[in-house]
Design a protein around this motif. Structure first.
Motif, PDB file in Angstrom:
ATOM      1  N   GLY A 142      30.552 -67.178  10.642  1.00 24.67           N
ATOM      2  CA  GLY A 142      29.610 -66.762  11.666  1.00 24.67           C
ATOM      3  C   GLY A 142      30.197 -66.679  13.058  1.00 24.67           C
ATOM      4  N   HIS A 143      31.157 -67.522  13.376  1.00 23.32           N
ATOM      5  CA  HIS A 143      31.822 -67.405  14.672  1.00 23.32           C
ATOM      6  C   HIS A 143      32.846 -66.274  14.614  1.00 23.32           C
ATOM      7  N   ALA A 144      33.015 -65.583  15.740  1.00 20.80           N
ATOM      8  CA  ALA A 144      33.931 -64.451  15.811  1.00 20.80           C
ATOM      9  C   ALA A 144      35.330 -64.860  16.235  1.00 20.80           C
ATOM     10  N   ASN A 145      35.513 -66.157  16.495  1.00 18.13           N
ATOM     11  CA  ASN A 145      36.825 -66.640  16.913  1.00 18.13           C
ATOM     12  C   ASN A 145      36.942 -68.105  16.507  1.00 18.13           C
ATOM     13  N   SER A 146      38.010 -68.729  16.928  1.00 17.23           N
ATOM     14  CA  SER A 146      38.324 -70.108  16.580  1.00 17.23           C
ATOM     15  C   SER A 146      37.135 -71.049  16.762  1.00 17.23           C
TER      16      SER A 146
ATOM     17  N   THR B 221      35.659 -70.357  20.557  1.00 14.53           N
ATOM     18  CA  THR B 221      36.316 -69.497  21.535  1.00 14.53           C
ATOM     19  C   THR B 221      35.514 -68.227  21.775  1.00 14.53           C
ATOM     20  N   ASP B 222      34.585 -67.890  20.882  1.00  9.23           N
ATOM     21  CA  ASP B 222      33.729 -66.714  21.102  1.00  9.23           C
ATOM     22  C   ASP B 222      32.666 -66.969  22.174  1.00  9.23           C
ATOM     23  N   THR B 223      32.734 -68.139  22.844  1.00  9.34           N
ATOM     24  CA  THR B 223      31.919 -68.563  24.001  1.00  9.34           C
ATOM     25  C   THR B 223      30.533 -69.077  23.624  1.00  9.34           C
ATOM     26  N   THR B 224      30.245 -69.270  22.338  1.00 11.64           N
ATOM     27  CA  THR B 224      28.926 -69.719  21.922  1.00 11.64           C
ATOM     28  C   THR B 224      28.970 -71.091  21.266  1.00 11.64           C
TER      29      THR B 224
END
Length: 239
Positions: free
Chosen positions: A51-55, A73-76
């Motif tokens: 579900g997260h787009a990054n680390s 890291t996707d800021t959420t």
């Protein structure tokens, strides 16, 4: 602390670890964007969350064991039903990497520490409580005291900073690490704060007087994080 088992959990760095409330599941987060579940003590894989787009940099479990917070890291920040994994809320303070999350011991709040030195606190239903400009440098760890009245923050820089909640007023600083602090954990019913430093030390702080009580050295090991099982008899270290 005695090393007993090492296994490959992710295809890249492991950035977060915690034990489920029954101590029978270890949860790990990695730079490969996944959260994974492992059985204890045989360490077999039993689940994976996407579900997260990054680390995925940090994870935290609510006291009742039913909500998992993940920071990326996707800021959420994502709040998930645990152990099912479905996303309940997606939170965002600023468009900056979220390096640390923690759910408060009373289950009321979740805190996030981000690049740019911001610490933000929300309710578990997604309402913002307060945002603190804790530092000019990136934060890498946040920790609630057991009574929920103090938030500790740390990251790049030597100091651990202490904040009163819900006001956000600064109430102290702990000095002793060098360069950066990668992990903060309250243990022993809040009588100790444990911190992991870039200089390869683990420090135990007496929260009664906020003095350094003990230091463990881990020469030659690049320590990234530390978590204790709910009974505090087992510790897991990520490297």
């Amino acid at each position: 602390m005695k090393e007993s088992t090492i296994f490959e959990a992710h295809s890249n760095y492991v950035l977060g670890l915690l034990f489920a409330r029954d101590s029978r599941t270890l949860v790990s987060a990695g730079m490969d964007n996944f959260v994974k579940l492992w059985s204890v003590p045989d360490w077999n894989p039993i689940g994976r969350f996407e579900g997260h787009a990054n680390s995925v940099n940090s994870i935290s479990l609510s006291p009742d064991g039913r909500t998992l917070a993940t920071g990326s890291t996707d800021t959420t920040v994502k709040l998930r039903a645990f152990p099912e994994g479905q996303v309940l809320h997606t939170l965002q303070d600023r468009k900056k990497t979220v390096a640390a999350v923690q759910i408060s011991p009373d289950g009321r709040w979740v805190a996030a520490g981000s690049y740019g030195g911001r610490a933000a606190v929300w309710t578990l239903s997604g309402e913002e409580v307060i945002a603190i400009q804790a530092s000019k440098k990136n934060l890498s760890s946040v920790a609630f005291s057991p009574d929920g009245r103090t938030l500790a923050t740390a990251g790049l820089g030597d100091d651990i900073l202490l904040w009163s909640l819900p006001s956000g007023e600064g109430v102290g600083a702990l000095s002793g690490h060098q360069v950066a602090v990668g992990s903060l954990t309250f243990i022993d019913e809040g009588r100790s704060l444990v911190s992991v430093g870039h200089e390869q030390t683990i420090k135990f702080w007496d929260t009664g007087n906020w003095q350094e009580a003990r230091t463990l050295r881990a020469d030659g090991l690049a320590l990234r994080g530390l978590t204790f099982s709910p009974d505090e008899r087992t510790a897991a270290i990520s490297m």
